[in-house]
Design a protein around this motif. Sequence first.
Motif, PDB file in Angstrom:
ATOM      1  N   GLN A 288       0.810  -1.214   0.000  1.00  0.00           N
ATOM      2  CA  GLN A 288       0.000   0.000   0.000  1.00  0.00           C
ATOM      3  C   GLN A 288       0.846   1.268   0.000  1.00  0.00           C
ATOM      4  N   THR A 289       2.066   1.177   0.485  1.00  0.00           N
ATOM      5  CA  THR A 289       2.893   2.387   0.598  1.00  0.00           C
ATOM      6  C   THR A 289       4.259   2.291  -0.079  1.00  0.00           C
ATOM      7  N   GLU A 290       4.639   1.100  -0.556  1.00  0.00           N
ATOM      8  CA  GLU A 290       5.979   0.925  -1.108  1.00  0.00           C
ATOM      9  C   GLU A 290       5.920   0.164  -2.429  1.00  0.00           C
ATOM     10  N   SER A 309       8.243   5.265  -2.331  1.00  0.00           N
ATOM     11  CA  SER A 309       7.241   5.295  -1.260  1.00  0.00           C
ATOM     12  C   SER A 309       6.083   6.174  -1.673  1.00  0.00           C
ATOM     13  N   LYS A 310       4.891   5.798  -1.220  1.00  0.00           N
ATOM     14  CA  LYS A 310       3.701   6.574  -1.541  1.00  0.00           C
ATOM     15  C   LYS A 310       2.984   6.938  -0.252  1.00  0.00           C
ATOM     16  N   GLN A 311       2.709   8.205  -0.087  1.00  0.00           N
ATOM     17  CA  GLN A 311       1.998   8.691   1.080  1.00  0.00           C
ATOM     18  C   GLN A 311       0.504   8.531   0.848  1.00  0.00           C
ATOM     19  N   LEU A 312      -0.153   7.751   1.684  1.00  0.00           N
ATOM     20  CA  LEU A 312      -1.584   7.563   1.557  1.00  0.00           C
ATOM     21  C   LEU A 312      -2.336   8.714   2.225  1.00  0.00           C
ATOM     22  N   HIS A 313      -3.354   9.187   1.545  1.00  0.00           N
ATOM     23  CA  HIS A 313      -4.180  10.263   2.107  1.00  0.00           C
ATOM     24  C   HIS A 313      -5.338   9.654   2.877  1.00  0.00           C
TER      25      HIS A 313
END
Length: 316
Positions: A288-290, A309-313
């Motif tokens: 979900q984030t990597e 990496s992805k920052q989830l809102h």
Amino acid sequence: MLLVSRTAEAELERFEHSTRNGGDGSVSFIVVGDWGRRGAFNQSLVAFQMGRIGETIDIDFVVSTGDNFYDNGLTGENDTAFEDSFTNVYTARSLQKQWYSVLGNHDYRGDAEAQVSPFLRKIDTRWLCLRSFIVNAEIVELFFVDTTPFVDMYFINTENHTYDWRVVTPRKVYTENLLKDIETAVKESTAIWKIVVGHHAIRSIGHHGDTEELVQRLLPILQANGVDFYMNGHDHCLEHISDTKSPIQFLTSGAGSKAWRGDVKGLNRGGLKFFYDGQGFMSVQLTQTESAIVFYDVSGNVLHRWDVSKQLHPAI
């Protein structure tokens, strides 16, 4: 299990792929292209290493970026090249998963209808090849695009090859409708990761270079709608180029068999992260984030790795 449905907004066939990783949402797969040579030109060696890596990272499926059967696609549904180049080559246990494939220009030189026929799925249930379609695999949606009809040269220079354009013509209508469908699909997608897969490169320093028709017509749609990766084959190499105007990463995995050393247009390109003029493949691991993108050579050695990496809102 694969569930097929049609949407009212688009003619893209949609598949739901349930992963096996305990519901944690992680997805792993291998990407390979330009491979179908009955095991020759190191296709079998690449397949062996795909099987080894596939077991190590516990892949959910395999993505093929086209040019599945050389030199001129399949002659029909009963062409022995299907089993000789696919079933009998990718025999590793880890590769007995669903294969999602697009058509390349060499595939269009043969009976393109045969490759997308359900008959081949009866011969080998792993095989799923369509012109354009969507795969929803929990945290990621993959949008497969039929790129060959966009390329002018296949319609202008037809002296040496014939192409199976039975479903494609009229070409202008076909490509315009496809772009509308893809734009709608990526815009409405709520997936954490958005990946578009086509045969032809948008950005490449390999033999064929950029596909200008895709740069002009497809790339603006991807840039405007949060696409993370564009994955392709066509150039028989491995490469990674970052977009200069958006977060998109261009990833070429077209080294499944024959490759040419030194077939490069210049290494001074802006955004170039990695280029390898040999045989190999790519793996993708997503949470979900990597995300982790890894390129391997014909011996299974790691050549390049890219982690994002992805920052989830938080939901409102």
